[in-house]
Design an enzyme around this catalytic site. Structure first.
Site, PDB file in Angstrom:
ATOM      1  N   ASP A   4       0.757  -1.146  -0.067  1.00 55.36           N
ATOM      2  CA  ASP A   4       0.020   0.046   0.066  1.00 55.36           C
ATOM      3  C   ASP A   4       0.871   1.310  -0.005  1.00 55.36           C
ATOM      4  OD1 ASP A   4      -2.345   1.227  -0.021  1.00 55.36           O
ATOM      5  OD2 ASP A   4      -3.064   0.194   1.751  1.00 55.36           O
ATOM      6  N   ASP A  14     -10.012   3.608  -3.671  1.00 53.07           N
ATOM      7  CA  ASP A  14     -10.768   2.339  -3.326  1.00 53.07           C
ATOM      8  C   ASP A  14     -12.163   2.457  -3.874  1.00 53.07           C
ATOM      9  OD1 ASP A  14      -8.459   1.981  -1.674  1.00 53.07           O
ATOM     10  OD2 ASP A  14      -9.325   2.166  -0.092  1.00 53.07           O
TER      11      ASP A  14
HETATM   12  C1  GLA Z   1      -5.964   1.099   1.434  1.00 53.76           C
HETATM   13  C2  GLA Z   1      -6.185   0.162   0.240  1.00 53.76           C
HETATM   14  C3  GLA Z   1      -7.372  -0.777   0.734  1.00 53.76           C
HETATM   15  C4  GLA Z   1      -7.083  -1.578   1.838  1.00 53.76           C
HETATM   16  C5  GLA Z   1      -6.838  -0.475   2.988  1.00 53.76           C
HETATM   17  C6  GLA Z   1      -6.173  -1.188   4.205  1.00 53.76           C
HETATM   18  O1  GLA Z   1      -7.039   1.914   1.358  1.00 53.76           O
HETATM   19  O2  GLA Z   1      -6.448   0.769  -1.075  1.00 53.76           O
HETATM   20  O3  GLA Z   1      -7.380  -1.521  -0.324  1.00 53.76           O
HETATM   21  O4  GLA Z   1      -5.892  -2.307   1.704  1.00 53.76           O
HETATM   22  O5  GLA Z   1      -5.853   0.448   2.604  1.00 53.76           O
HETATM   23  O6  GLA Z   1      -6.041  -0.003   5.410  1.00 53.76           O
END
Ligand code: GLA
Length: 394
Positions: free
Chosen positions: A155, A210
């Site tokens: 991430d 997301d």
């Molecule tokens: C980010 C990523 C998500 C998930 C969260 C976890 O937002 O894009 O897919 O992995 O972190 O905290």
């Protein structure tokens, strides 16, 4: 130095250099993810509520539900499995939630004939505030390899002014130095346009922020299904075997959309040659959700060995036509109706790159039925928010 020793010395140097140059450094050199990765990840449904019971239950359900048989392979723990670092800097898993340790969970997943994935972050902390891998890349990669990790989602939270290409290349090299082939999933949300530089760095890269489990919700910062679809348009030429655009994990079965909408979501992900990472509760999966996630003919479009990402060939207001070239000379085609009412949508063979008067076979991939031969074009009624997905075979 005597002649013999001099010769031996240069021999060793040459052998060392040859060895170094033969070590794979590119993510794609491992021969991993030659088709888009398929699996399950804990985040979309369970967020931080991860435990060994949850992950092992998901692995069991992946087998018993028929998901494994349909091609799903990776069982991935997302954020929140980690709590701290020990005195030597080793990452420490949450002992309450993973009392048997991560290696035991990986062994369990492997014992089901599946592969095991884990999550970290290029910054000092993960998005949920757990320890990230910044400054610990090689140490973490060795730890993952020792645990038997097969897939790393990496991430981009708490990265400050770090350069994304540099940070992801550092972890790519650390994974490579660990000696274990590990699929490398870049989760940088498309901010630094990873499609321009990550072909040799990762096996998949997120193209957007997301996903939200909704058709077209207007929540702040939420990217609905249709918004994400629009953001994929134009990125198709960057994907190929070993390196895929990732429009984020699937929301199919998480309750925010209708069955028709989930069928559209799954169909478009397959046409986009997207990684198919389910994000629902596999243990409590209604039959109609399982039917979507395990439709072999639709999955075959995603997994087609040619590895071409599909693209939008026409947009007429709410009516869209998407097409993906397949290895056998056919085309997967989606007639997509974004409107509030049912609509007639057509596609001409010419739009798909075929001669105008070709007589081509058409098969409906959701109905699993051959519809016959069609001259030059095909037209049908498409339900509101739905798709008709066909395969055209010259
Ligand atoms: C980010 C990523 C998500 C998930 C969260 C976890 O937002 O894009 O897919 O992995 O972190 O905290």
């Amino acid at each position: 130095m005597g002649r013999f020793w001099k010769q031996s010395y240069w021999c060793c140097v040459a052998a060392g250099l040859a060895l170094l140059s033969s070590l794979p450094t590119k993510a794609s050199d491992h021969g991993l993810a030659l088709t888009p990765p398929m699996g399950w990840n804990s985040w979309n449904k369970f967020g931080c509520n991860v435990s060994e019971e949850l992950i092992e239950g998901a692995a069991d359900a992946m087998v018993s539900s028929g998901m494994k048989e349909a091609g799903y392979q990776y069982v991935v723990i997302d954020d929140c499995w980690q709590v701290s670092r020990d005195g030597s800097g080793n990452i420490v898993a949450d002992a309450q939630r993973f009392p048997s340790g991560i290696k035991a969970v990986a062994d369990f997943v492997h014992s089901k004939g599946l592969k095991f994935g884990i999550y970290s972050d290029a910054g000092v902390k993960t998005c949920a505030g757990r320890p990230g891998s910044s400054g610990h890349e090689y140490q973490d990669a060795l730890q993952y390899a020792a645990w038997g990790v097969d897939y790393l989602k990496y991430d981009w939270c708490h990265t400050g002014t770090a350069n994304a290409e540099w940070a992801y290349t550092t972890m790519r090299d650390a994974l490579s130095a660990s000696g274990r082939p590990i699929v490398f999933s870049l989760c940088e949300w498309g901010k630094a346009k990873p499609w321009l530089w990550a072909t040799d760095v990762g096996n998949l890269w997120r193209t957007t922020g997301d996903i939200s489990d909704c058709w077209d919700c207007q929540k702040k910062d939420a990217l609905s299904f249709v918004k994400i679809v629009d953001l994929q348009d134009g990125l198709e030429s960057y994907a190929g075997p070993g390196h895929w655009n990732d429009p984020d994990m699937l929301e199919v079965g998480n309750g925010g959309m209708t069955i028709t909408e989930y069928r559209s979501h799954f169909s478009l992900w397959c046409l986009l040659a997207a990684p198919l990472i389910a994000g629902n509760d596999l243990k409590n999966m209604p039959a109609e959700i399982k039917e979507i996630l395990t439709n072999k003919e639709v999955i075959a479009v995603d997994q087609d060995a040619l590895g071409v990402e599909g693209r939008r060939v026409r947009k007429d207001g709410e009516a869209e036509v998407w097409s993906k070239q397949l290895g056998d000379g056919g085309r997967a085609v989606i007639l997509f109706n974004r409107g509030a009412a049912d609509a007639q949508i057509s596609v001409s063979w010419q739009e798909l790159g075929y001669p105008a008067h070709l007589n081509a076979g058409v098969r409906d991939l959701w109905m699993r039925r051959d519809l016959g031969k069609f001259n030059g074009r095909f037209e049908t009624k498409v339900p509101s928010h739905g798709v008709v997905m066909i395969k055209v075979m010259p």
